[in-house]
Design an enzyme around this catalytic site. Sequence first.
Site, PDB file in Angstrom:
ATOM      1  N   ASP A  35      -9.052  -4.568  -6.353  1.00 43.61           N
ATOM      2  CA  ASP A  35      -8.719  -3.657  -5.255  1.00 43.61           C
ATOM      3  C   ASP A  35      -9.572  -2.397  -5.393  1.00 43.61           C
ATOM      4  O   ASP A  35      -9.343  -1.570  -6.276  1.00 43.61           O
ATOM      5  CB  ASP A  35      -7.227  -3.320  -5.319  1.00 43.61           C
ATOM      6  CG  ASP A  35      -6.719  -2.601  -4.081  1.00 43.61           C
ATOM      7  OD1 ASP A  35      -7.534  -1.953  -3.398  1.00 43.61           O
ATOM      8  OD2 ASP A  35      -5.507  -2.684  -3.801  1.00 43.61           O
TER       9      ASP A  35
ATOM     10  N   SER B 152       0.843  -1.181   0.000  1.00 44.23           N
ATOM     11  CA  SER B 152       0.000   0.000   0.000  1.00 44.23           C
ATOM     12  C   SER B 152       0.888   1.244   0.000  1.00 44.23           C
ATOM     13  O   SER B 152       1.666   1.454  -0.921  1.00 44.23           O
ATOM     14  CB  SER B 152      -0.965  -0.048   1.190  1.00 44.23           C
ATOM     15  OG  SER B 152      -2.005   0.873   1.032  1.00 44.23           O
TER      16      SER B 152
ATOM     17  N   HIS C 116      -7.587  -5.281  -1.742  1.00 44.81           N
ATOM     18  CA  HIS C 116      -6.353  -4.651  -1.254  1.00 44.81           C
ATOM     19  C   HIS C 116      -5.572  -5.576  -0.329  1.00 44.81           C
ATOM     20  O   HIS C 116      -4.358  -5.451  -0.204  1.00 44.81           O
ATOM     21  CB  HIS C 116      -6.700  -3.347  -0.531  1.00 44.81           C
ATOM     22  CG  HIS C 116      -5.533  -2.439  -0.319  1.00 44.81           C
ATOM     23  ND1 HIS C 116      -4.707  -2.033  -1.337  1.00 44.81           N
ATOM     24  CD2 HIS C 116      -5.054  -1.846   0.806  1.00 44.81           C
ATOM     25  CE1 HIS C 116      -3.777  -1.224  -0.859  1.00 44.81           C
ATOM     26  NE2 HIS C 116      -3.960  -1.107   0.437  1.00 44.81           N
TER      27      HIS C 116
END
Length: 723
Positions: A668, A593, A700
């Site tokens: 995602d 991320s 995600h």
Amino acid sequence: MNIRKTTLLLLLLVAGVVTAQQKNITLEEIYDGTFRMQYLDRLHSMNNGKEYAVLNTDRNTGTKTLDVYSYKTGEKVNTLINSSEIDGLDYFIGYTLSADESKALLSTKLRSIYRRSSLGVYYVYDLETKELVQVAEEAIQEPTFSPDASKVAYGRDNNIYIKDLSSGSTTQVTTDGAKNKVINGITDWVYEEEFAFVRAFDWNASGDKIAYIRFDESEVPEFSMDVFGNELYPSKDTFKYPKAGETNATVSLHIYDVASAETKAVDLRGFQNYYIPRLEWTPEANVLAVQTTNRKQNDINLLFVDGTSAEAKLILSDKDDAYVDVTDNLTFLEDNDFIWTSEKDGWNHIYLYDKNGKLKNQVTQGPWEVTSYYGYDPKSKRVFYQSSENGSINRGVYSIKVNGKGKEALAAKAGTNSANFSTDFTYFINSFSDAETPYVFTLNDAEDGDVVRKIKDNQALKDQFADYVISEKEFFTLPVNGEELNAYMIKPKDFDPNKKYPVFMTQYSGPGSQSVANSWSAGNGYWFQMLAQEGYIIVCVDPRGTGLKGRDFKKMTQKELGKYEVEDQIAAAQALGERDYVDADRIGIWGWSYGGFMASNCIFQGADTFKMAIAVAPVTSWRFYDSIYTERYMTTPQENASGYDNNSPLSHVDKLEGKFLLVHGSADDNVHVQNSMRLIEALVQANKQFDWAIYPDKNHGIYGGNTRLHLYTKMTNFIKENL
């Protein structure tokens, strides 16, 4: 934009057998459920403050029971709910008790929507009469009891409904809800993700009014994802997603009168009202507290709204040159005096205001952060909180009088202490861990912190480590760019200072985050131990812009996300490379991320420093990410184009020299796979060779089935081959 932790919580273990020969941790053990941790599931403190309820599951029969225990003795007092005894309901997943604890909302058939939201079928179970009532035939969202438990309000199909439990009738409060157009009482995607709440309606204390937020998202741009599934043709998931600088939902505030069925709009003009990140009724039944903020999120207004006239009054304005964090710490005392937390003196602290917004006093102060606010006890007039005053990598539990005097350290042993208080603040359950100690749960006296009894200690977990090759986590500070950065290091168990080792750096680095903490190594901790077994030194450094070291340290990255953090990670790697036992030609970095954004930037801009990098689900340009998160730190692209573009990995692909692995999930909904696709194209056009993997229909968190095992096997092999 934190990574979901769902599957990685399975990395902890319950029991084991000590053997004479230590063995290495394997990826299969990490992901096959070998490692588990004991927790207290869905604990609820009862109103009497002397008992708590816990949801238990019989693994043989699948029966769910809501059992009540004595805080003091730990003995089971009674069973409130037993699923095997409920006619018409075979099972339930979760529960919520009404304010008077006479009824329970039981959830079934839950289906996740996004990170915090879900749809489910709900029932009301009367604990006295044993009567079961289904709230609605359809799947609904966020059902909530009225204060007297006579009604349940809920969201369905973007509208608000009220179920009267006595008559069985249902009233539709709003009628204009429509998918991708108008939402009433439930937050949109970006509010849910970045303001961290889903239920955007609230009952007042007398149960005769409901306040709610209306989201008009008709002008918000849509984002569409292919869902590949198992059918011949893929389907599409289309939802409203405002990227940085784009149009957000227009929000408005309304008050519905239950008796008259009339709705009044609250006029918020004249206040900072671009966002409405919080609303709640105060103890005074006719006074609604609302928090609003401007688009830059650097001026939060606390408003009191008259429930009858719908007139709003400014009570408090909290401003900052950068941004002001939205929290759930607002607490009302007698006469609507209230507690508020703020960074206005340079550190996050607790403040007491009167009902007109006049400051009465600063309750806590010092060069440390209040990291969690637990509540206020009106009897003792004490405030309970968690802070870092025992060092920025530690957490302690404290109490202090609301006048700022008489501080008590209730649980401040070096490590991480976290508290769950009884309703009347007589007791608290303390969760303690440090780098060497798995979670220990104790019952403590809230007056002086004395341990009343031990609840769970997970000693079996600690014992089992004698069976494995486990290295110590060493904490230290690293002088980098004028700051002493917090760091930790995990060396191979057979470390020899006369040898040179490759270094694998792990980091997240996002605004206000912390990766270097004196706590038990959940999550990727076992993977790092496995890599250390293979001869790698693991290092984690929290750069400038991360949290728990004051307002200025955290907010100095404003308008420049990815500049100072990257400089710090590169400088940290170079400083490590100067150590005698580090092979400076074999330093790698990875992240997920925000950490993936960082890993990409580091190998591009630190080509002479990093040999390899792995980026999982990275942002590759903040232009692609959502409005609320991005603009909080970067303002809009229209205002700050250079900040967006100069620090984007897309702008530095031509500098790649080392080995690079890029990973993303195709579904995602948070950091869209568009980020990686744009980076892939940029690397291709720069004629740079690299490796990449797309996991179909994974979000995600990139998990499900063997997905995590596959992913971590791929990353482990990549490290071994290239570092």
